[in-house]
Design a protein around this motif. Structure first.
Motif, PDB file in Angstrom:
ATOM      1  N   VAL A  24       0.863  -1.180   0.000  1.00 18.32           N
ATOM      2  CA  VAL A  24       0.000   0.000   0.000  1.00 18.32           C
ATOM      3  C   VAL A  24       0.896   1.226   0.000  1.00 18.32           C
ATOM      4  O   VAL A  24       2.036   1.176   0.461  1.00 18.32           O
ATOM      5  N   ARG A  25       0.385   2.307  -0.532  1.00 21.54           N
ATOM      6  CA  ARG A  25       1.201   3.511  -0.611  1.00 21.54           C
ATOM      7  C   ARG A  25       0.328   4.749  -0.491  1.00 21.54           C
ATOM      8  O   ARG A  25      -0.881   4.712  -0.797  1.00 21.54           O
ATOM      9  N   ALA A  26       0.923   5.811  -0.034  1.00 25.98           N
ATOM     10  CA  ALA A  26       0.203   7.075   0.107  1.00 25.98           C
ATOM     11  C   ALA A  26       1.212   8.188  -0.058  1.00 25.98           C
ATOM     12  O   ALA A  26       2.375   8.055   0.342  1.00 25.98           O
ATOM     13  N   SER A  27       0.771   9.280  -0.663  1.00 31.44           N
ATOM     14  CA  SER A  27       1.695  10.395  -0.814  1.00 31.44           C
ATOM     15  C   SER A  27       0.948  11.711  -0.976  1.00 31.44           C
ATOM     16  O   SER A  27      -0.244  11.736  -1.278  1.00 31.44           O
ATOM     17  N   TRP A  28       1.698  12.755  -0.794  1.00 32.05           N
ATOM     18  CA  TRP A  28       1.166  14.121  -0.920  1.00 32.05           C
ATOM     19  C   TRP A  28       2.256  14.975  -1.548  1.00 32.05           C
ATOM     20  O   TRP A  28       3.430  14.836  -1.214  1.00 32.05           O
ATOM     21  N   ALA A  29       1.887  15.840  -2.473  1.00 28.55           N
ATOM     22  CA  ALA A  29       2.910  16.675  -3.100  1.00 28.55           C
ATOM     23  C   ALA A  29       2.311  17.947  -3.668  1.00 28.55           C
ATOM     24  O   ALA A  29       1.102  18.024  -3.938  1.00 28.55           O
ATOM     25  N   GLN A  30       3.188  18.910  -3.843  1.00 31.35           N
ATOM     26  CA  GLN A  30       2.796  20.150  -4.517  1.00 31.35           C
ATOM     27  C   GLN A  30       3.773  20.397  -5.647  1.00 31.35           C
ATOM     28  O   GLN A  30       4.986  20.366  -5.442  1.00 31.35           O
TER      29      GLN A  30
END
Lengths: 1042, 513
Positions: free
Chosen positions: A651-657
């Motif tokens: 499973v994976r999760a990420s946040w970016a701008q």
């Protein structure tokens, strides 16, 4: 202190054959090598470390280095491997399992079997969430590749292309618009599919975060082929030959010919003058085989003369030949390749040629220094790119418009000067045409509707582009866990475009000539300091660095019209000349860093940051930080005791701008310029931004848009890797989108730039890979990718609910961005309704158009996907790709005009002896609405179709179609000769295949044209207007290695 | 990493932060002709002045080819949009910047006084043309995009006219030879900085605008007619406003937009003259030359073939000149003439001597001024006009007939020919005086067809018979305004509240009563 040792060995497949090019990487580090053509490798590694063997199409394996210095290993074939190493942002190789985001790799082989000249088009249907629009502008045209929906309301929405770590300029050189024109191609066409090792699609903001202000639309990372260590010189030869044929989708009426209404009666021309006036209209009476005078004064039977498309369109050919040499040893290897593409399209005299030369080398100096250098050179030449959309110079439109009682060959004219008025034409004809011998032989009194042969044989339009993309990287391994690297990359091209509108052309009798040159370059200098070390179960992989980008653009054009010496099209021979000049420079300075923390090979935490400083922004606000964080958890490795059918799970999760800095240099301040063309010696000045009509009001506070994305995903494989699922959900918000808002012309300008747009894209991507059947001799692999994107415009300029984008030539519709609706709504004039909802008609039965524009559809598909089936049976490969798009619309100006001109079957209704045309609704008398029902007379029906197919009160929904389709995009059948047959030859490998591209449209919902016939690759999608017709191509592909 | 070198990259080597405003004024002067000072300058003439006005007002006719919604009262989106888009985006944009920067707070505050006031006159000229086309238009908030007004509100036509007249009054008064030239004369290619002529232009335009509102605001009309007469209007053809044009540098650029539209080597708009005009010019007795208007063979170049190679006359015999009826297509003409009609061999064309690329572009002439003065006297509007209605009418006819030499030196009319015409058709006797004035203004405005159309809408002269082609959108009436451009309808939120509605060709503008 770890004991360093050299390990060597051989990698083979299940059948015992060696595999070349396998990545052999010391796990948790960036150290690695690849196997040579004999499948052999050789690597320096610390004892106790793990070696990861990975190769596209095989399950990766890991082996712990103990005492053995020889490790031979065999890999099992797999549709998609699990522990592959992939090239991520900035060319950094990472294990796929550590990635916190979705990434898709497409092997280069997928692009060389059945080919597209443009790399973007080759990606159609291959990657979940990548929406490729094939533009109806011919094989040399541009592509439109949109990843996870459109992020910007008006800015560029196409991804950043990176070639071997060097950002590439994918500028457009012109698209057809409202007034026609041609697709002048894009930058991407320079890339040679034969040189591509792999294409990695970094879909989300998270994957692309290290590209900062250029990452908003995702990144497509192209890695070109390189040499490997081997004995002697390896030679690879490839040949590909395909035919391109018209896929005729037309379904027109064949019962009525050229003519018009006289006193309410459909009439054939009685005089040559009438034939010339009506040469564009198929509104005559029913065919009766009588002799009728033509526009040229000749008598012909008034009957259907057969299919003009097959008379006019030819068979196109594309012939690609490629030779590559490679070789190398322990310390240095190289690859050199030359590829030649020669092609012609189905339109006479139109084609595209390309030569690509590439050279790559990598070298090791001692134990610590490595050098990697590549040069890609390309030379492209496009001949007579077809004009689409509006008419001037549009042969395709002229062909559609030809009345059925003419053979298009009747327009051929002078056999030595096709499309010209032949010698010996009588004076009366010349008087009717108002022209002389040698000028355009016009089939109707319409200067803007060209003779198709005049267009293809007398117009000249060529462009040539020479381009060099080169990069060099020097890496110094300071210690085992610390390195420093510098890289320089240059993308430089010169493009030269030339056009001739010949003397005698209907709309430009004097003729015109133009010559333009573009000189563009982008230079990137990049340095990084990297750290990579394991402390027990904890691994740290980090680097920091900087980048300096400088871009220069220069454009010059000379335009002239009228010639002093007849039929001598030299630029110095033109009577009047005007001149255009454009120059700009811009740059971005960046600092960037990345850190990855791993725990025991199953839990990974990543963070990156990049700060960009822009030359194009006001210094007060020119610095922007782009961060990202992510986590990946391989739960199948973390927990013991999971069911045995679960082979792998993560499973994976990420946040970016990330951003998109589509701000032109010098565009933030209002300035003045001199007009390059003074009047009678008087110098003239005006605004630089808007010397003439339109123009943009600059905004000093402009900044790049920001895309903030959250992404979650799960990958798992079950039943011994026989079935794999990769699922992603993403949620993106675009803020500060730059709107070149169309404003009232009464403001003095056409648009202004503001940072006010907000957009949302939410969607899912699903990739399913399966091997339904596998035996020793037969393998069947299935790959299905699906993506659905929901897009919503959240806000525009204050007080504005709608933003006008594009208008089609029919002038009765606009693409608009409307708050609360998806990006790119098609709006149009619809039939006016009375207060109680009845359609309003004029007394003669024509529909009354609405005062305003109503939303009628959306040009962008909601769902896209592709299904690949691949079979392998004893050396025979069969593979086919079916792709589809669902839920978009297309407003067909082609169908609208075909009806107006009396060419379509729709236009039959209401003619004498055909199904009657009855309208029912209301008529307006003052403020009253009275019930109305009328069966139209043929003359009224003619006016009705002229009205709905024209510009006046057109009823656009009648010509709006569902653009959904299913296409058999690609099919290949190949045979690889068994090794034993080649033993006595110098050949090492030989394969031959039959390839087909765009073979069939399995489902569509639109008459006469391809549902993909949008003529421009701009942001306004969903307008069809006399684009390049649908074609299918098929041929043969041969590959041999020595 | 934010370096000076990075900032310097953003300085455009091709641009200025401040400019000599005289250079913008030159752009304005070129722009008032065809609204294409920097681009396709035949766009608006082709689509609107010719394609709409010349046919609707029945000076030209079109049976097919080119752009001709005005002949049969049909819709053409560009015809509607062209004046709006190009006027605001060409001369009005530059005028607004001149007035802004030479006004309070501008970088040239207080400078260029005469040029500034000349620009105000050209502003009034341009806005009047716009409001006459559409009715209500963005005015007080127009051309303020650089100040953040992207969707200007609409002003009603009476408000626009009131301000235009005030502007002309102030600007004409403020022009003075005692102001410093400051480069104006060198930039003004129309009058070469002749302030007296600029003043006359201001007052002449004031007279035109005042008379245009005379049916709806008699008091204001009288006030400004009086002011115009007192201020001094055009006194001879030497005062006429012409925009000089050039042979190039290339097609459409700095060339005469009207010539370009008709040029057989370009768009190839047919140049056939209307039967209404030819019949008028041929006089009462069609079988005699003696009673012809001397302009018959000035405006008409004869019947003939016109190709890129040149004009080949078939007949230049005044008696054989023939105009094409409006509202006919080829089939209808064949029926009318009783056989196949070869258009080129049948109908008179505009004189190619007036259709050269470098022919000047008429903006306003002395003849019109005399007719307006005659009308003002007849209708007792204003005071202080010397002379009689007849004297002004006669002077107007003479000026109108003798104003064509700037096109070509051969296009002369002798004093004797003028006198003979005036004797053959005595003022107020042949027809009622106002009708004769109206007819003469109509002929006077050949090429300025939008003006002829406005005059007809106001006066009803000449008496025209509307056509009724199948599928026309005006119910067989001569259109009386243009529709707004589609992107204004679709985009400007002020449209619904402030525009002249319903947005039809049959909705009359305010002054049209």
């Amino acid at each position: 202190y770890a004991q360093e040792m050299t390990v060597s060995g051989k990698v083979s497949d299940a059948a015992g054959g060696e595999i070349a090019g396998v990545n052999v990487v010391v796990k948790g580090t960036t150290r690695g090598t690849t196997t040579n053509d004999k499948g052999e490798y050789n690597i320096t590694v610390d004892k106790g470390k793990t070696l990861t063997f990975s190769y596209i199409g095989y399950v990766s394996r890991e082996v712990v280095v103990a005492n053995a210095t020889t490790i031979n290993i065999s890999l099992t074939a797999e549709a998609t491997a699990l522990n592959e190493v992939v090239v991520t942002a900035l060319g950094i190789s990472r294990e796929k399992r550590s990635l916190a985001y979705s990434i898709t790799e497409v092997a280069g082989a997928n692009m060389t079997a059945a080919r597209e000249a443009n790399l973007g088009n080759a990606l159609a249907g291959r990657v979940a969430g990548v929406n490729v629009s094939k533009i109806a502008s011919g094989p040399a045209g541009s592509s439109r590749v949109i990843i996870r929906g459109n992020k910007s309301l008006q800015g560029n929405n196409q991804p950043l292309y990176v070639i071997d770590g060097i950002p590439m300029d994918n500028n457009n050189f012109g698209q057809a618009g409202l007034w026609g024109g041609s697709d002048e191609g894009d930058g991407l066409s320079s890339i040679n599919p034969d040189d591509i090792e792999s294409v990695v699609v970094l879909k989300g903001a998270n994957a692309a975060a290290l590209y900062g202000s250029r990452a908003a639309n995702g990144v497509i990372n192209v890695t070109t082929k390189r040499g490997t260590k081997r004995k002697g010189i390896g030679i690879e030869i490839g040949s590909n030959y395909v035919f391109e044929k018209l896929n005729d989708l037309s379904d027109l009426q064949h019962s009525y010919g050229s003519g018009s209404y006289v006193n309410g009666v459909a009439s054939k021309p009685a005089t040559q003058q009438q034939a010339y006036e009506w040469g564009d209209d198929s509104w005559g009476p029913k065919y009766d085989n009588s002799q009728v005078i033509g526009f040229d004064g000749k008598m012909r039977p008034y009957s259907y003369q057969g299919d003009n498309f097959s008379r006019f369109y030819k068979t196109g050919h594309a012939f690609t030949n490629n030779i590559a040499l490679s070789g190398g040893n322990e310390n240095q290897n190289f690859r050199a390749s030359v590829t030649n593409l020669k092609s012609s399209t189905i339109i006479p005299n139109s084609g595209y040629d390309r030569i690509n030369i590439s050279l790559s080398t990598n070298a090791k100096f001692g134990k610590r220094i490595t050098l990697d250098a590549k040069v890609l050179y390309s030379e492209e030449k496009a001949k007579n790119r077809p004009n689409v959309s509006d008419s001037p110079g549009n042969a395709i439109q002229a062909l559609w418009r030809t009345p059925g009682n003419y053979s298009v060959l009747d327009y051929y004219g002078d056999p030595n000067k096709p499309g010209a008025i032949p010698a010996g034409t009588d004076a009366n004809s010349l008087s009717i045409f108002g022209k002389t011998v040698g000028e355009e032989f016009q089939q109707a009194n319409n200067n803007w509707g060209q003779n198709p042969y005049w267009v293809t044989h007398q117009f000249i339009k060529t462009d040539k582009k020479n381009r060099i993309i080169t990069s060099g990287a020097l890496k110094y391994q300071i210690t085992d866990w610390l390195y420093i690297q510098g890289r320089a990359g240059l993308d430089k091209y010169q493009r030269r475009g030339e056009a001739l509108t010949p003397e005698g052309t209907g709309y430009q009798r004097g003729g015109a000539r133009s010559m333009g040159t573009w000189d563009v370059q982008e230079l990137n200098l990049e340095y990084t300091l990297g750290f990579n070390k394991e402390f027990g179960k904890i691994g740290i992989n980090a680097f920091a660095g900087g980048n300096r980008m400088r871009r220069k653009y220069e454009y010059q054009n000379i335009y002239g019209n009228g010639f002093n010496v007849q039929f001598f099209p030299a630029i110095n021979n033109v009577k009047g000349k005007s001149w255009d000049y454009n120059f700009s420079e811009s740059g971005i300075n960046s600092l960037l860093g990345s850190a990855e923390l791993s725990w025991d090979g199953y839990l990974f935490l990543n963070a990156t940051a990049r700060n960009d400083w822009f030359s194009v922004l006001n210094p007060a606000t020119n610095s922007i930080l782009y961060p990202s964080v992510g986590a990946s958890f391989v739960f199948s490795d973390a927990f013991k005791g999971l069911p045995s059918w679960l082979s792998y799970g993560k499973v994976r999760a990420s946040w970016a701008q990330v951003g998109n800095a589509t701000i032109d240099p010098y565009s933030t301040n209002l300035t003045y310029s001199l007009n390059g063309n003074p009047h009678l010696g008087y110098p003239m000045a005006s605004f630089s931004q808007a010397m003439g009509n339109g123009g943009n009001i600059p905004n000093p506070n402009l900044k790049p848009l920001t895309v903030t994305e959250k992404e979650f995903g799960i990958d798992f494989r079950v039943f011994n890797n026989k079935l794999g699922v990769d699922f992603t959900y993403y949620d993106q918000q675009t803020t500060d989108d730059i709107l070149n808002a169309t404003i009232s012309r009464a403001s003095g300008f056409g648009s202004t730039s503001v940072n006010l747009g907000k957009l949302q894209n939410r969607g899912i991507e699903l990739l399913i890979t399966a091997t339904p059947f596998k035996s020793n001799s037969l393998t069947w692999d299935v790959t299905l990718n699906l993506a659905k994107n929901n897009n919503k415009v959240k806000s525009l300029i204050e007080g504005t609910k709608e933003l006008v984008m594009e208008e089609p030539r029919t002038r009765n519709a606009f693409i608009k961005n409307i708050v609360g609706q998806p990006f790119g709504m098609i709006t149009g004039r619809v039939q006016k309704l009375s207060p109680d909802g009845q359609p309003v008609f004029y007394n003669d039965g024509r529909p009354v158009g609405s005062a305003g524009y109503e939303v009628i559809g959306n040009g962008i598909a909601k769902m896209t996907g592709g299904l690949t089936n691949a079979f392998n049976y004893k050396g025979i490969d069969l593979s086919f790709l079916v792709d589809f798009k669902w839920g978009g619309d297309i407003l067909s100006g082609t169908n609208m005009r075909l009806t107006q001109w009396g060419v379509s079957k729709q236009s039959l209704q209401g003619r004498e002896g055909e199904a009657p045309l009855t309208v029912t609704g209301v008529v307006q008398e003052g403020t009253e609405y009275k019930p109305f029902s009328k069966t139209l007379t043929p003359r009224e029906a003619f006016d009705y179709w002229n009205s709905v197919g024209g510009e006046a009160d057109a009823v656009t929904p009648m010509f709006l179609y569902d653009a959904s389709f299913i296409k058999l995009r690609q099919m290949t059948i190949g045979y690889t000769f068994p090794k034993r047959l080649l033993e006595k030859t110098p050949l090492q490998n030989l394969s031959i295949s039959f390839v087909g591209r765009n073979l069939a449209i399995l489902f569509k919902n639109i008459d006469n044209v391809d549902p993909e016939s949008t003529y421009s690759n701009g942001n306004s999608q969903g307008f069809d207007y006399f684009g390049f017709p649908s074609t299918r191509s098929y041929g043969f592909n041969l590959r041999a290695t020595f | 990493c934010d370096t000076d070198e990075l900032h310097e990259l953003n300085i455009n080597p091709q641009a200025l932060n401040q400019v000599n405003l005289n250079l913008m004024f030159t752009t304005v002067e070129l722009g008032i002709a065809s609204n294409g000072s920097t681009g396709d300058n035949r766009y608006i003439d082709w689509r609107t002045n010719i394609g709409w006005c010349s046919y609707a007002i029945q000076q030209l006719a079109n049976a097919g080819g080119g752009i001709a919604p005005g002949d049969k009262y049909t819709v053409n989106a560009e015809t509607n949009a062209a004046p709006f888009e190009f006027t605001y985006n060409d001369q009005l944009k530059n005028i607004a910047e001149i007035l802004k920067q030479s006004g309070p707070g501008g970088f040239a505050e207080g400078k260029y006084v005469n040029m500034r006031n000349a620009a105000r006159i050209l502003k009034a000229f341009s806005f009047a043309r716009l409001t006459d086309f559409y009715g209500n238009i963005p005015y007080s908030e127009a051309n303020k995009g650089t100040e953040g007004i992207f969707f200007p509100k609409y002003d009603t036509q009476d408000v626009v006219y009131a301000d235009l007249l005030k502007e002309l009054d102030e600007a004409s008064a403020a022009l003075s030879t005692s102001n410093a030239d400051e480069g104006f004369a060198a930039a003004d290619f129309i009058y070469k900085g002749d302030i007296a002529k600029w003043k006359k232009f201001g007052y002449s335009l004031m007279l035109r605008l005042a008379m245009r509102i005379s049916n709806v605001d008699a008091a204001k009309a009288a006030t400004y007619v009086t002011k115009a007469a007192a201020g001094g209007v055009f006194a001879s053809n030497a005062d006429n406003v012409w925009v000089a044009m050039a042979d190039g540098p290339s097609e459409w650029v700095n060339q005469n937009g009207i010539s370009r539209a008709f040029d057989p080597g370009d768009g190839g708009q047919p140049s056939y003259m209307s039967a209404t005009l030819i019949d008028f010019l041929k006089g009462t007795n069609k079988g005699a030359v003696a009673d012809d208007d001397p302009r018959l063979m000035i405006l008409s170049g004869g019947i003939g073939e016109w190709t890129a190679a040149g004009f080949t006359p078939i007949s230049v015999d005044p008696l054989k000149q023939k105009g094409m009826p409006n509202g006919y297509d080829q089939a209808m003409l064949d029926k009318l003439e009783g056989g196949a009609v070869n258009l080129a061999k049948t109908y008179s064309r505009i004189n190619v001597k007036m259709l050269q690329d470098s022919d000047p572009y008429m903006i306003m002439n002395y003849g019109e001024v005399e007719f307006l003065l005659a009308e003002a006297i007849e209708r007792k509007i204003g005071t202080g006009i010397a002379g009689t209605a007849k004297s002004h009418y006669d002077a107007g006819v003479k000026a109108s007939m003798q104003m064509y030499t700037p096109y070509d030196a051969s296009l002369t009319v002798s004093d004797a020919a003028v006198a003979a015409y005036l004797t053959a058709y005595p003022y107020g006797t042949t027809k009622p005086a106002l009708e004769m004035i109206g007819e003469q203004m109509w002929v006077n405005k050949f090429f300025n067809w939008w003006e002829a159309w406005s005059d007809w809408r106001r006066t009803g002269f000449p008496k025209l018979t509307a056509t009724n082609y199948p599928g026309n959108v005006t119910n067989g009436t001569i259109p009386v305004r243009l529709r707004y451009p589609t992107n204004e309808v679709a985009g400007n939120p002020n449209y619904q509240t402030g525009a002249t509605l319903p947005d039809d060709f049959t909705t009359k503008v305010w002054w049209d009563k």
